[in-house]
Design a protein around this motif. Structure first.
Motif, PDB file in Angstrom:
ATOM      1  N   UNK A 166     -42.074-122.854 104.480  1.00  0.00           N
ATOM      2  CA  UNK A 166     -41.563-124.060 103.820  1.00  0.00           C
ATOM      3  C   UNK A 166     -40.393-124.680 104.576  1.00  0.00           C
ATOM      4  N   UNK A 167     -40.260-124.355 105.854  1.00  0.00           N
ATOM      5  CA  UNK A 167     -39.244-125.018 106.677  1.00  0.00           C
ATOM      6  C   UNK A 167     -39.816-126.365 107.102  1.00  0.00           C
ATOM      7  N   UNK A 168     -39.429-127.416 106.391  1.00  0.00           N
ATOM      8  CA  UNK A 168     -39.954-128.741 106.678  1.00  0.00           C
ATOM      9  C   UNK A 168     -41.412-128.898 106.304  1.00  0.00           C
ATOM     10  N   UNK A 169     -41.892-128.076 105.355  1.00  0.00           N
ATOM     11  CA  UNK A 169     -43.301-128.128 104.962  1.00  0.00           C
ATOM     12  C   UNK A 169     -43.421-127.834 103.473  1.00  0.00           C
ATOM     13  N   UNK A 170     -44.559-128.221 102.916  1.00  0.00           N
ATOM     14  CA  UNK A 170     -44.823-127.996 101.501  1.00  0.00           C
ATOM     15  C   UNK A 170     -45.797-126.825 101.335  1.00  0.00           C
ATOM     16  N   UNK A 171     -45.710-126.170 100.171  1.00  0.00           N
ATOM     17  CA  UNK A 171     -46.532-125.001  99.895  1.00  0.00           C
ATOM     18  C   UNK A 171     -46.971-125.074  98.439  1.00  0.00           C
ATOM     19  N   UNK A 172     -48.173-124.559  98.129  1.00  0.00           N
ATOM     20  CA  UNK A 172     -48.626-124.609  96.747  1.00  0.00           C
ATOM     21  C   UNK A 172     -47.859-123.600  95.888  1.00  0.00           C
ATOM     22  N   UNK A 173     -48.083-123.661  94.577  1.00  0.00           N
ATOM     23  CA  UNK A 173     -47.303-122.844  93.646  1.00  0.00           C
ATOM     24  C   UNK A 173     -47.469-121.351  93.909  1.00  0.00           C
ATOM     25  N   UNK A 174     -48.708-120.917  94.121  1.00  0.00           N
ATOM     26  CA  UNK A 174     -48.947-119.490  94.361  1.00  0.00           C
ATOM     27  C   UNK A 174     -48.234-119.044  95.635  1.00  0.00           C
ATOM     28  N   UNK A 175     -48.268-119.895  96.644  1.00  0.00           N
ATOM     29  CA  UNK A 175     -47.600-119.565  97.898  1.00  0.00           C
ATOM     30  C   UNK A 175     -46.096-119.464  97.742  1.00  0.00           C
ATOM     31  N   UNK A 176     -45.502-120.344  96.929  1.00  0.00           N
ATOM     32  CA  UNK A 176     -44.056-120.291  96.719  1.00  0.00           C
ATOM     33  C   UNK A 176     -43.649-119.023  95.980  1.00  0.00           C
ATOM     34  N   UNK A 177     -44.447-118.588  95.040  1.00  0.00           N
ATOM     35  CA  UNK A 177     -44.133-117.354  94.323  1.00  0.00           C
ATOM     36  C   UNK A 177     -44.240-116.152  95.254  1.00  0.00           C
ATOM     37  N   UNK A 178     -45.263-116.143  96.094  1.00  0.00           N
ATOM     38  CA  UNK A 178     -45.417-115.067  97.069  1.00  0.00           C
ATOM     39  C   UNK A 178     -44.237-115.058  98.041  1.00  0.00           C
ATOM     40  N   UNK A 179     -43.788-116.236  98.434  1.00  0.00           N
ATOM     41  CA  UNK A 179     -42.647-116.326  99.332  1.00  0.00           C
ATOM     42  C   UNK A 179     -41.388-115.753  98.674  1.00  0.00           C
ATOM     43  N   UNK A 180     -41.167-116.057  97.400  1.00  0.00           N
ATOM     44  CA  UNK A 180     -40.003-115.543  96.684  1.00  0.00           C
ATOM     45  C   UNK A 180     -40.042-114.019  96.600  1.00  0.00           C
ATOM     46  N   UNK A 181     -41.219-113.470  96.323  1.00  0.00           N
ATOM     47  CA  UNK A 181     -41.345-112.009  96.256  1.00  0.00           C
ATOM     48  C   UNK A 181     -41.117-111.367  97.625  1.00  0.00           C
ATOM     49  N   UNK A 182     -41.588-112.038  98.670  1.00  0.00           N
ATOM     50  CA  UNK A 182     -41.398-111.529 100.029  1.00  0.00           C
ATOM     51  C   UNK A 182     -39.927-111.515 100.409  1.00  0.00           C
ATOM     52  N   UNK A 183     -39.198-112.577 100.048  1.00  0.00           N
ATOM     53  CA  UNK A 183     -37.771-112.639 100.330  1.00  0.00           C
ATOM     54  C   UNK A 183     -37.024-111.512  99.627  1.00  0.00           C
ATOM     55  N   UNK A 184     -37.397-111.228  98.384  1.00  0.00           N
ATOM     56  CA  UNK A 184     -36.745-110.148  97.644  1.00  0.00           C
ATOM     57  C   UNK A 184     -37.003-108.800  98.320  1.00  0.00           C
ATOM     58  N   UNK A 185     -38.230-108.580  98.766  1.00  0.00           N
ATOM     59  CA  UNK A 185     -38.569-107.336  99.453  1.00  0.00           C
ATOM     60  C   UNK A 185     -37.758-107.200 100.743  1.00  0.00           C
ATOM     61  N   UNK A 186     -37.670-108.298 101.496  1.00  0.00           N
ATOM     62  CA  UNK A 186     -36.866-108.315 102.717  1.00  0.00           C
ATOM     63  C   UNK A 186     -35.410-107.955 102.412  1.00  0.00           C
ATOM     64  N   UNK A 187     -34.846-108.574 101.379  1.00  0.00           N
ATOM     65  CA  UNK A 187     -33.449-108.339 101.045  1.00  0.00           C
ATOM     66  C   UNK A 187     -33.204-106.878 100.674  1.00  0.00           C
ATOM     67  N   UNK A 188     -34.079-106.320  99.885  1.00  0.00           N
ATOM     68  CA  UNK A 188     -33.881-104.932  99.457  1.00  0.00           C
ATOM     69  C   UNK A 188     -33.952-103.975 100.644  1.00  0.00           C
ATOM     70  N   UNK A 189     -34.883-104.234 101.550  1.00  0.00           N
ATOM     71  CA  UNK A 189     -35.004-103.360 102.720  1.00  0.00           C
ATOM     72  C   UNK A 189     -33.749-103.419 103.574  1.00  0.00           C
ATOM     73  N   UNK A 190     -33.317-104.621 103.939  1.00  0.00           N
ATOM     74  CA  UNK A 190     -32.185-104.723 104.859  1.00  0.00           C
ATOM     75  C   UNK A 190     -30.846-104.433 104.187  1.00  0.00           C
ATOM     76  N   UNK A 191     -30.739-104.652 102.887  1.00  0.00           N
ATOM     77  CA  UNK A 191     -29.516-104.251 102.189  1.00  0.00           C
ATOM     78  C   UNK A 191     -29.346-102.738 102.274  1.00  0.00           C
ATOM     79  N   UNK A 192     -30.447-102.008 102.120  1.00  0.00           N
ATOM     80  CA  UNK A 192     -30.388-100.553 102.249  1.00  0.00           C
ATOM     81  C   UNK A 192     -30.032-100.146 103.677  1.00  0.00           C
TER      82      UNK A 192
END
Length: 431
Positions: free
Chosen positions: A191-217
């Motif tokens: 979504x950097x300068x692009x649009x994404x459908x609703x399902x894709x945006x939810x998947x992106x949000x979940x992916x970001x959370x997974x990334x954050x938890x991994x690197x925070x640890x």
């Protein structure tokens, strides 16, 4: 006809400021004629349908980049916002992680200076130079896996694995997490300068959370047991010689996320585009092969100018201002056109031609300019040059296959092909 579809004859209709829409599918596939029309007719232009001001001449893009007091980088995030239909669901997922922190890309002084200073203490020229042996090893390993004389999809075979493995090495990501690492990087860029459908945006949000938890640890681990890597550097950047506060976990996660996109997605697009150019212009591949060690750097600089993987960047005006004789209201979202500036005939003769012997190629704005110039530019140049050297030493020619559709990702900020199929012919017959 160029396969990169930069010829105005194949653009959708006669380009003009009046019909410019940065998110129009045909414009996304072929933006350069539109940029040219904007430079010639309206180098500062308001796209009312998108609520964005586009700046397209090199002179005015540079002027805005150097005037950070008015053209603020504190615009939020480069991703387009989630649609109202799922905004609450995306926010609920995000609330389980760390809120975004404006750091390198999206902060103004003095905060920006603090974050850049903290990263620069670790991401030093010496640190980058120390990565060269590992980059050469990784590039050689990836290149050795390429089949000679048979069609390959070069993004998955080379252009993505090389920078992915390099940035994973720098961040000390273990091999078993490389697939996750790739998925996180891909998700952030969608979504950097692009649009994404609703399902894709939810998947992106979940992916970001997974990334954050991994690197925070991982950051917690480095605070407890420091290692010789970039993550440890981020946790220990504040030294006894400085009054700076240590980076918070949220700020460090923001910086790591930016490194993922800047150090992975953009270099993938640069390498892919470079090989497309090699297939389109065999004479330049031959030129590179004559002396890869000496010429790869020049090839990369002209590819950066010509391709501009980071096509644009946002700014927001802190006050009413005049640029190029046009008044821009306070609070306006401004899009600075790096790709357009890099094709400006006022700076580059025959700007729509790829020419690695161009004497002023390095004056491009592919890495930005001013206080927000890309901190990882040296690393990006190094790994792209090494990657091309390894290929030029192994393969005599780059031939594009007939099944290519040359379709680009639907982003006006990050420009790159979705796929590229080609055949690499070996430099010599097998013994």
């Amino acid at each position: 006809m160029s396969q990169t579809t930069t010829d105005p004859d194949i653009a959708a209709g006669p380009p003009s400021p009046d019909n410019f829409d940065p998110l129009d599918p045909q414009t996304l596939q072929c933006p350069f004629p539109h940029y040219r029309a904007l430079r010639e007719q309206a180098p500062v232009h308001f796209v009312a349908a998108r609520g964005m001001w586009f700046v397209t001449s090199r002179e005015l893009v540079t002027e805005a980049l150097t005037n950070h007091e008015v053209f603020s980088s504190n615009f939020g995030v480069p991703q387009l916002p989630a649609p109202e239909s799922i905004a609450a669901a995306v926010a609920e997922i995000a609330a389980e992680g760390w809120p975004p922190v404006p750091t390198l890309l999206t902060a103004d002084p003095p905060e920006h200076h603090y974050y850049r200073r903290m990263v620069a203490r670790t991401f030093t020229p010496r640190f980058i130079a120390q990565q060269e042996p590992a980059i050469r090893r990784i590039a050689a390993e990836v290149a050795d896996q390429l089949p000679a004389g048979s069609p390959i999809e070069v993004i998955t075979a080379f252009a993505a694995p090389l920078p992915l493995r390099v940035i994973a090495h720098i961040l000390n990501v273990p091999d078993e997490r490389i697939d996750d690492f790739k998925q996180w990087s891909d998700q952030f860029a969608l979504t950097v300068g692009a649009e994404l459908d609703d399902a894709g945006r939810l998947e992106q949000a979940r992916s970001l959370l997974e990334f954050q938890r991994y690197f925070a640890a991982q950051l917690d681990d480095r605070r407890a047991e420091p290692k010789d890597d970039l993550l440890t550097g981020l946790t220990t950047a504040s030294t006894a010689e400085s009054d700076d506060e240590p980076l918070s976990t949220g700020a460090a996660l923001s910086i790591i996320q930016q490194l993922l996109i800047a150090g992975n997605e953009t270099t993938t697009k640069l390498l892919t585009g470079s090989l497309l150019l090699a297939g389109e212009s065999p004479k330049w591949w031959d030129w590179l092969r004559e002396n890869p060690a000496e010429r790869a750097g020049a090839f990369v600089e002209e590819a950066l100018r010509f391709l501009s993987p980071v096509q644009t960047m946002f700014r927001i005006t802190k006050a009413e201002t005049e640029l190029g004789g046009v008044t821009i209201p306070a609070g306006s979202l401004v899009v600075l056109g790096f790709a357009s500036a890099n094709r400006d005939e006022a700076q580059f003769d025959d700007a729509d031609d790829f020419n690695p012997e161009r004497p002023n190629a390095k004056t491009h704005l592919a890495f930005g300019h001013g206080i927000h110039a890309c901190l990882g530019a040296t690393l990006a140049r190094l790994e792209a040059a090494i990657g091309l050297q390894e290929l030029a030493q192994r393969f005599a020619s780059v031939t594009l296959t007939a099944d290519n559709d040359f379709e680009y990702e639907p982003s006006f900020m990050l420009r790159g092909l979705k796929r590229l199929s080609l055949v690499l012919e070996p430099s010599r017959a097998p013994q």
